[in-house]
Design a protein around this motif. Sequence first.
Motif, PDB file in Angstrom:
ATOM      1  N   LEU A  48       0.785  -1.288   0.181  1.00  0.00           N
ATOM      2  CA  LEU A  48       0.067   0.031  -0.108  1.00  0.00           C
ATOM      3  C   LEU A  48       0.786   1.166  -0.085  1.00  0.00           C
TER       4      LEU A  48
ATOM      5  N   ALA B 219      -6.495   5.090   0.501  1.00  0.00           N
ATOM      6  CA  ALA B 219      -6.194   3.748   0.339  1.00  0.00           C
ATOM      7  C   ALA B 219      -6.296   2.950   1.265  1.00  0.00           C
ATOM      8  N   THR B 220      -6.895   1.921   1.115  1.00  0.00           N
ATOM      9  CA  THR B 220      -6.853   0.640   2.048  1.00  0.00           C
ATOM     10  C   THR B 220      -6.231  -0.633   1.144  1.00  0.00           C
ATOM     11  N   CYS B 221      -5.710  -1.625   1.975  1.00  0.00           N
ATOM     12  CA  CYS B 221      -5.333  -2.912   1.365  1.00  0.00           C
ATOM     13  C   CYS B 221      -5.841  -4.149   2.631  1.00  0.00           C
TER      14      CYS B 221
ATOM     15  N   ARG C 102      -6.815  -3.661  -3.058  1.00  0.00           N
ATOM     16  CA  ARG C 102      -6.704  -2.471  -2.756  1.00  0.00           C
ATOM     17  C   ARG C 102      -7.944  -1.875  -3.148  1.00  0.00           C
TER      18      ARG C 102
ATOM     19  N   GLU D 126      -9.389   2.432  -3.321  1.00  0.00           N
ATOM     20  CA  GLU D 126      -9.221   3.655  -3.555  1.00  0.00           C
ATOM     21  C   GLU D 126     -10.288   4.579  -3.351  1.00  0.00           C
TER      22      GLU D 126
END
Length: 272
Positions: free
Chosen positions: A104, A126-128, A265, A267
């Motif tokens: 990330l 963003a995340t993962c 991911r 976003e």
Amino acid sequence: MKVELAQLAGQDNGTAYNLQRALAAIAACAADTQLIVFPETHLMGFPSAETVAQVAEPLDGPTVQAVQQAAREHNIAVAIGVAENDNGKFYNTTLLITPEGIALKYRKTHLWASDRGVFTPGDRFATCEWNGVRVGLLICYDIEFPETARAVAQLGADLIIVTNGNMDPYGPTHRTAIMARAQENQAFAVMVNRVGSGDGDLLFAGGSALVDPFGTLLHESGREEGQVTVELDFSQLAKARRDYRYLNDQRLRLPGEVIEHADGRRELLIPR
């Protein structure tokens, strides 16, 4: 999950020194540590408008590669800040690096006064998914804006990692903010700050912290260098969200296009 908070002093424009400290901290982690977190722009310190072109590196440059190698060798994830050079544009960036590579990337969206004229603001949150946990990244001044943590929460974050470079007299501000951001999003928050002096008369405030999804401060460091281990009990997420869920009950959602990537991911693009 066991996480180590590497509350370190750094050198502005001192990449070799900062990298050596980071690699030593990674090597010193306990065998059962899954993640180590460093301060904002730890690898380069804070460049100025005059030095950023010489100091900032691309993400495939030697400094980030050295951290990636250490993550592989020690089978650990690393959250660490860098000064990023992307084809002549410079960003205050935090990376989540796993043994498999960069999982990330987040570019600071809210630039503090000393960032302006040095860095370009990021345009997305963003995340993962990592080890069964959805992780979001934020940087320092970001957490003084409730919308930043809500953005990664809307992307499903269970853990918000904040790399911090907060200085006196604003330590109490970030102590309050990190507790509020965790509580209002019912997520764990880990914040790691720098200590010691910086260019000019800056004195970094320390106070690295772990906050649970109820907003309870489970750990707070002092103002000295140190590497401490904290433990996150993710069963607390379900307990915090059992009777009510702010994300479900909110009447207003943040705008912006959500992009779902094949690698997991997510976003949220900031509207222009």
